[in-house]
Design an enzyme around this catalytic site. Structure first.
Site, mmCIF file in Angstrom:
data_model
loop_
_atom_site.group_PDB
_atom_site.id
_atom_site.type_symbol
_atom_site.label_atom_id
_atom_site.label_comp_id
_atom_site.label_asym_id
_atom_site.label_seq_id
_atom_site.Cartn_x
_atom_site.Cartn_y
_atom_site.Cartn_z
ATOM 1 N N GLU A 83 66.014 24.787 89.573
ATOM 2 C CA GLU A 83 65.592 25.028 90.949
ATOM 3 C C GLU A 83 65.549 26.544 91.112
ATOM 4 O O GLU A 83 66.562 27.190 91.357
ATOM 5 C CB GLU A 83 66.568 24.429 91.964
ATOM 6 N N ASP A 136 71.112 24.015 90.319
ATOM 7 C CA ASP A 136 70.970 24.491 91.689
ATOM 8 C C ASP A 136 70.895 26.014 91.721
ATOM 9 O O ASP A 136 71.653 26.708 91.037
ATOM 10 C CB ASP A 136 72.176 24.008 92.499
#
Length: 593
Positions: A311, A232
């Site tokens: 990401e 993330d």
């Protein structure tokens, strides 16, 4: 200060027939062409009837993914969390939140998935923890200058009494990016950085203890059998030295200012190699040292490879490619492809530039069209394509054309799954699920909506629970009839049991595309442009010689003549096998000669 997005300079497309991307070598690792399916745990399947999806529910529904034909599943966070940001605020990285189950449930999920031939990736959230994490509680108790506070980004405030934040950074979710704490003696104290929610304090990645802890967490999950990690906010861990003020936009997607822009650019701005100011909280060079150390940890487990997927909302594409150099991450989501409007020229340019930049570092390109943070592409592509992508869609916003959006979504997926490299699918897209665009505001849970007082709709519309059956409570999501987010009426007709075995359904289209992709080896093939590319058409050849597959997408308003050949699959009905309708993709084997 005015800001403009930096557009990557793209040269004209390579001449038809010339190889744009070479084929993978025989025996390439599994992840180079894997199709990975994202499960959002709270919205996949609810086994215990509390209205929230859980690990036993996921385990029970894993055969759906085997039958779909994907290679792996990625699970969004299931860790212990107060759930202020749907689990992306982690309080304990080594345990399962009771909402979702137990560690034993996680072990059963892993064993079941592996027994079905599916690999499992889990989400890793390294930029910040929850404010309820034991480390942060210790930091508040220990006070300024303590080793406990050095694990996070604490700073004294500005102004004569320290009552102004240390810099002007805002939060991505709205409001200030800093919060002042009250010290143990009751006096106003230091400020801590939270690029996201106030309950998500940023970790200090200059601290060796932070680095050691995250490597330990990687080992913990690898030892339990996970096959990789989706990372993330991978571009956000390291902040620019000195934490300089920033007058540009702060969003997950880089917003930059060109050198010839206004003359009030801060002297402390960080310049990248294209001469553009890069936001000091994103894409700093120091992140790469971290990922090299993580890669060494994962490589120590041998084969088959355990992988890392970034990401990283990074522009330009050559900077994104740095995340997937041979000793760093294995994959990075191609958000340029996701962001591309439904125009052949834009799609062709981003395909070629993405392949070329990743080929330069020996990495596959990882394609994606939807996820838990963006409007579903079945709705996004039903909106006008000349404006910005919305963060969400409310009932009083312009509504997507559902029929047009689904037709384009099916065509876009067929275009994507023929490309070389890896691909990620988001749960429910194989059913053609649209965004929930008429959700009542009083049930919204996304912190973006609440922090901006409704100015930004937020991401709830793409996170609605799955419809498994057209009848029954919560459309088969669980035994109860009150799921954590309401399902729109349109979901009943799109339920799995309404599409399974139905010729022409979106579910059966996905199954066919994934079966052919695997049988034909398209994910590892070479790619070259076909002479049909141009105007409203994207056309490429996957593979070479008699085994080549021609993939043609028509984004225009008129049918396009197709060459003679065997139609393998089409994203929509073909009344005439020599004519490709608008907003349709076809895979065909060209006739010899």
């Amino acid at each position: 200060m005015g800001t403009v997005s930096l557009e990557t300079s793209r040269s004209p497309l390579t001449a038809p027939g010339t190889t744009v991307h070479p084929a993978d070598a025989p025996g390439a690792p599994w992840w180079r062409d894997a199709v990975i399916y994202q499960v959002y745990p709270r919205s996949w399947a609810d086994a215990d009837g509390d209205g929230i999806g859980d690990l036993p529910g996921i385990t029970a529904r894993l055969p759906h993914l085997r039958d779909l034909g994907v290679d792996a599943v990625w699970l969004s966070p299931f860790y212990v969390s107060p759930m202020n940001d749907a689990g992306y605020d982690v309080a304990d990285y080594r345990n399962i939140d009771p909402l979702f189950g137990t560690l034993e449930d996680a072990d059963r999920l892993l064993a079941t998935a592996h027994g079905l031939g599916l690999k499992v990736l889990v989400d890793l959230v390294p930029n910040h923890t929850s404010s309820e994490h034991a480390w942060f509680r210790a930091a508040l108790a220990a006070g300024p200058g303590s080793p406990e506070r050095e694990r996070y980004v604490f700073r004294d405030g500005r102004g004569p009494h320290g009552d102004e934040p240390p810099n002007n950074w805002p939060s991505v979710f709205g409001g200030k990016g800093w919060t002042r704490v009250t010290e143990a003696d009751g006096t106003p104290g230091q400020w801590y950085l939270h690029i996201f929610d106030v309950t998500q304090p940023d970790l200090n990645w200059q601290n060796p203890e932070v680095r050691e802890e995250l490597e330990s967490i990687l080992r913990f999950w690898c030892d339990r059998g996970v096959d990789g990690f989706r990372v993330d906010v991978a571009h956000g861990l390291v902040k620019a030295e000195g934490l300089p003020d920033w007058h540009g936009a702060v969003g997950l997607y880089d917003e930059v200012v060109t050198e010839d822009g206004p003359d009030d650019i801060a002297d402390t701005a960080v310049l990248d190699h294209n001469g553009a100011d890069r936001a000091p909280m994103w894409d700093q060079d120091g992140v790469h040292e971290i990922y090299r150390s993580w890669r060494a940890v994962l490589d120590s487990y041998g084969t088959p490879d355990r992988i890392l997927c970034a990401e990283a909302w990074v522009k330009p594409e050559e900077r994104l490619a740095r995340y997937v150099r041979p000793d760093e991450m294995h994959q990075a989501f191609n958000f340029d492809f996701l962001e591309s409007p439904w125009r052949a020229t834009d799609l062709a340019e981003v395909i070629e530039s993405s392949l070329r930049n990743n080929d330069a570092v020996g990495a596959p390109t990882t394609w994606v069209l939807s996820n838990h943070d963006v409007v579903r592409h079945a709705s996004r592509l039903g909106l006008p394509q000349d404006g910005p992508r919305p963060n969400g869609i409310a009932a009083d916003d312009p509504q997507p054309d559902a029929e047009l959006g689904l037709r384009r979504a099916r065509a876009a997926t067929a275009l994507m799954l023929g490309l070389p490299g890896g691909a990620y699918l988001y749960q429910g897209e194989e059913l053609g699920l649209p965004e929930h665009t008429t959700m009542p505001h009083d049930v919204r849970q996304d912190p973006t909506y609440h922090h901006t007082k409704g100015e930004v709709v937020g991401r709830d519309g793409c996170r609605v629970p799955m419809p498994w059956t057209a009848d029954g409570p919560s459309l088969g999501f669980g035994p109860g009839d009150h799921p954590w987010l309401p399902q729109p009426e349109a979901y009943a007709a799109l339920a799995v049991d309404r599409q399974e075995g139905v010729e022409g359904s979106t579910l059966e289209l996905y199954r066919t595309l994934l079966r052919l992709r695997r049988e034909l080896g398209l994910g590892g093939h070479a790619l070259s442009w076909d002479a049909m590319t141009g105007g409203d058409v994207v056309a490429y050849r996957s593979g070479e010689g008699a085994d080549a597959v021609l993939v043609v997408t028509n984004t225009g308003e008129a049918p396009v003549e197709l060459p003679a050949g065997e139609v393998l699959v089409a994203s929509g009905p073909l009344a005439d096998p020599t004519s490709l309708p608008t907003d349709t993709t076809v895979w065909l084997r060209p006739a010899a000669g």
